[in-house]
Design a protein around this motif. Structure first.
Motif, mmCIF file in Angstrom:
data_model
loop_
_atom_site.group_PDB
_atom_site.id
_atom_site.type_symbol
_atom_site.label_atom_id
_atom_site.label_comp_id
_atom_site.label_asym_id
_atom_site.label_seq_id
_atom_site.Cartn_x
_atom_site.Cartn_y
_atom_site.Cartn_z
ATOM 1 N N TRP A 133 0.836 -1.206 0.000
ATOM 2 C CA TRP A 133 0.000 0.000 0.000
ATOM 3 C C TRP A 133 0.867 1.250 0.000
ATOM 4 O O TRP A 133 0.605 2.200 -0.745
ATOM 5 C CB TRP A 133 -0.906 -0.036 1.232
ATOM 6 C CG TRP A 133 -1.897 1.083 1.296
ATOM 7 C CD1 TRP A 133 -3.010 1.246 0.529
ATOM 8 C CD2 TRP A 133 -1.861 2.210 2.186
ATOM 9 N NE1 TRP A 133 -3.678 2.393 0.894
ATOM 10 C CE2 TRP A 133 -2.994 3.001 1.904
ATOM 11 C CE3 TRP A 133 -0.998 2.604 3.202
ATOM 12 C CZ2 TRP A 133 -3.268 4.181 2.594
ATOM 13 C CZ3 TRP A 133 -1.262 3.777 3.891
ATOM 14 C CH2 TRP A 133 -2.382 4.547 3.591
ATOM 15 N N SER A 135 3.938 1.492 -1.126
ATOM 16 C CA SER A 135 4.622 1.588 -2.418
ATOM 17 C C SER A 135 3.715 2.164 -3.491
ATOM 18 O O SER A 135 4.139 2.977 -4.316
ATOM 19 C CB SER A 135 5.133 0.209 -2.843
ATOM 20 O OG SER A 135 6.005 -0.324 -1.889
ATOM 21 N N ARG A 136 2.479 1.732 -3.486
ATOM 22 C CA ARG A 136 1.527 2.246 -4.468
ATOM 23 C C ARG A 136 1.334 3.749 -4.287
ATOM 24 O O ARG A 136 1.303 4.517 -5.254
ATOM 25 C CB ARG A 136 0.199 1.511 -4.350
ATOM 26 C CG ARG A 136 0.279 0.052 -4.788
ATOM 27 C CD ARG A 136 -1.021 -0.694 -4.564
ATOM 28 N NE ARG A 136 -2.123 -0.124 -5.349
ATOM 29 C CZ ARG A 136 -3.340 -0.638 -5.419
ATOM 30 N NH1 ARG A 136 -3.606 -1.757 -4.735
ATOM 31 N NH2 ARG A 136 -4.267 -0.086 -6.152
ATOM 32 N N GLN A 140 2.469 7.014 -6.926
ATOM 33 C CA GLN A 140 1.326 7.784 -7.401
ATOM 34 C C GLN A 140 1.421 9.245 -6.964
ATOM 35 O O GLN A 140 0.950 10.146 -7.653
ATOM 36 C CB GLN A 140 0.029 7.156 -6.898
ATOM 37 C CG GLN A 140 -0.322 5.844 -7.589
ATOM 38 C CD GLN A 140 -1.528 5.171 -6.955
ATOM 39 O OE1 GLN A 140 -2.059 5.616 -5.939
ATOM 40 N NE2 GLN A 140 -1.956 4.049 -7.539
ATOM 41 N N TRP A 196 10.093 -2.833 -6.211
ATOM 42 C CA TRP A 196 9.030 -3.840 -6.178
ATOM 43 C C TRP A 196 9.607 -5.256 -6.171
ATOM 44 O O TRP A 196 9.042 -6.159 -5.530
ATOM 45 C CB TRP A 196 8.091 -3.651 -7.364
ATOM 46 C CG TRP A 196 7.037 -2.619 -7.103
ATOM 47 C CD1 TRP A 196 6.981 -1.352 -7.597
ATOM 48 C CD2 TRP A 196 5.892 -2.765 -6.261
ATOM 49 N NE1 TRP A 196 5.870 -0.698 -7.120
ATOM 50 C CE2 TRP A 196 5.181 -1.543 -6.304
ATOM 51 C CE3 TRP A 196 5.388 -3.803 -5.485
ATOM 52 C CZ2 TRP A 196 3.996 -1.340 -5.605
ATOM 53 C CZ3 TRP A 196 4.204 -3.605 -4.774
ATOM 54 C CH2 TRP A 196 3.523 -2.378 -4.833
ATOM 55 N N THR A 225 1.422 -0.467 -11.897
ATOM 56 C CA THR A 225 1.763 -0.144 -10.512
ATOM 57 C C THR A 225 3.104 -0.726 -10.115
ATOM 58 O O THR A 225 3.972 -0.016 -9.596
ATOM 59 C CB THR A 225 0.674 -0.661 -9.559
ATOM 60 O OG1 THR A 225 -0.579 -0.067 -9.906
ATOM 61 C CG2 THR A 225 1.008 -0.313 -8.114
ATOM 62 N N CYS A 226 3.322 -2.035 -10.373
ATOM 63 C CA CYS A 226 4.546 -2.689 -9.885
ATOM 64 C C CYS A 226 5.448 -3.206 -10.993
ATOM 65 O O CYS A 226 6.447 -3.872 -10.691
ATOM 66 C CB CYS A 226 4.186 -3.815 -8.924
ATOM 67 S SG CYS A 226 3.469 -5.273 -9.726
ATOM 68 N N CYS A 240 0.897 -6.687 -6.310
ATOM 69 C CA CYS A 240 0.510 -5.404 -5.710
ATOM 70 C C CYS A 240 -0.995 -5.266 -5.516
ATOM 71 O O CYS A 240 -1.457 -4.230 -5.017
ATOM 72 C CB CYS A 240 1.027 -4.249 -6.556
ATOM 73 S SG CYS A 240 0.266 -4.123 -8.190
ATOM 74 N N SER A 242 -3.314 -4.558 -7.441
ATOM 75 C CA SER A 242 -4.012 -3.538 -8.226
ATOM 76 C C SER A 242 -4.712 -4.187 -9.419
ATOM 77 O O SER A 242 -4.286 -5.233 -9.916
ATOM 78 C CB SER A 242 -3.022 -2.485 -8.728
ATOM 79 O OG SER A 242 -2.072 -3.068 -9.593
#
Length: 425
Positions: A133, A135-136, A140, A196, A225-226, A240, A242
């Motif tokens: 969470w 990392s995302r 962003q 990641w 995302t990753c 991830c 997502s």
């Protein structure tokens, strides 16, 4: 069946080309041979460098919060403000959104990102879901860290105010400058692909892939995302968590909707006053263009050009550029994809700098509070302008640059079919 590991192959997030990345030397990077986007970077100390810069940045920010930031004196009246007083003074006006712009974009978001980088750099034991969470959020939020843009706005405000009195800096000014430099450097030393892979190795793909071909042509997709490579039909990334698809879902529809909204709001942003200056009992309302004209008339040509480019030209050209990208991806114009990719990168990078005028008004309205002598307060136009900048940034994020290269590939495939049919005929 051949086992595939994502650290050996990378899908470019800009053009969807599958690239084989060799073992990198320290301090080197791998770029996409098709669009020249940086894919992977390898730093000498991938854990320590970002964490050291992030920790130093937080220390500088902490110091900057406890001392006066800037000051102004005119006709024997002196006003001195700290960073937190900027929020307090602007928050006391009707335009609380302006205080929120400064609070989140120049303080909270950059500080929070630095905390996350430190946690990863120190390899603190965190539950995997929390680490994912964080990392995302980190990547962003990168585009929304605008501390250096606020600092540029402060310098521009000095030029505007120098004709009215003496301008000075407080003890926290230099620490905040160092904070801006260090937080930018912390992001530069952090590689998404590497980070990641340290959280969790990318899921194995039981499929033989061909380097030099696009992911969509091989029925695989990139997790934006990753950076994991996944089967095209797999909507949820196991690393991830997502959700995604081969291309951003309804990318053009979202981009056009955000673009039209920003264009509508851009009209009142330029027509309505962005600030009101009260001097010796008389009020003077100023639009963005009025500020440019005033600076030009005072002989501050470089600063006038900076404001004109950042607040007038950049938003206008950014909206034109995004519209052009949307039309090109639909096959209208059929321009060189390399040129369109350059336009996309330019639009994505410079758009956030339009926030400079919002920060200029923030510092002016908080610093120039001198009773009957002179006061500056924000006006409704600055809120419209701030929202326009945010919406155009969202529009650039919503646009999928791979659509431009898809259009080129379809055109090339169609031309090849026509040539084959002509040869048969």
């Amino acid at each position: 069946m051949c086992s595939h590991e994502s650290h050996e192959h990378v899908l470019c997030n800009q053009c969807d080309m599958l690239v084989s990345v060799p073992e990198l030397q320290q301090g080197s990077k791998a770029t996409c041979p098709r669009c020249h986007t940086t894919l992977v970077s390898k730093w000498r100390y991938p854990y320590k460098q970002p964490a050291a810069y992030a920790f130093s940045a937080l220390v500088m920010l902490l110091i900057a919060c406890f001392f006066p930031f800037v000051k102004m004196s005119a006709a024997g009246i002196e006003n001195e403000i700290s960073i937190f007083q900027i929020i307090e003074i602007i928050g006391a006006t009707r335009y609380n959104a302006l205080a929120l712009f400064f609070l989140f974009f120049a303080l909270v978001i950059p500080a929070f990102c630095m905390v996350i980088i430190i946690l990863f750099g120190l390899q603190v034991h965190i539950h995997k879901k929390i680490k994912v969470w964080f990392s995302r959020i980190l990547f962003q939020m990168k585009s929304w860290c605008m501390a250096e843009i606020f600092l540029a706005g402060v310098l521009v405000s000095f030029v505007k105010l120098i004709a009215y009195g003496d301008i000075g800096v407080g003890l926290s000014f230099l620490p905040y400058c160092l904070f801006c430099v260090l937080q930018v450097r912390a992001f530069q030393c952090l590689d998404r692909h590497w980070m990641w892979n340290r959280i969790e190795p990318a899921p194995k793909l039981e499929q033989k892939l061909q380097v030099g071909k696009t992911g969509i042509s091989q029925n695989v997709r990139l997790c934006l995302t990753c950076t994991a490579i996944l089967p095209a039909e797999q909507s949820k990334c196991p690393r991830c968590y997502s959700h995604g698809s081969v291309r951003k879902h309804q990318s053009l529809q979202w981009t056009v909707a955000l673009l039209l909204t920003s264009f509508i709001l851009y009209i009142p942003a330029n027509l309505l006053p962005v600030m009101t200056t009260s001097m010796l009992g008389s009020d003077m309302h100023s639009t963005i263009m009025d500020g440019v004209i005033l600076l030009w008339g005072d002989g501050s040509y470089p600063v006038a050009l900076v404001i004109f480019i950042a607040s007038i030209m950049v938003p206008s050209l950014k909206m034109i550029g995004i519209a052009w990208l949307c039309l090109d991806s639909r096959g209208y114009g059929n321009k060189d994809p390399h040129r369109m990719h350059f336009i996309y990168e330019l639009v994505e990078y410079v758009g956030r700098w339009s926030m400079i005028d919002v920060f200029v008004i923030t510092i002016l309205a908080s610093l120039v509070q001198m009773g009957q002598l002179m006061n500056i307060v924000p006006a409704q136009g600055v809120i419209f302008f701030g929202v326009v900048v945010i919406l155009t940034m969202f529009a650039a994020i919503a646009f999928d640059p791979r659509l431009t290269w898809d259009r080129c590939a379809k055109k090339h495939a169609l031309k090849t079919v026509e040539q084959q049919e002509g040869a048969i005929g």
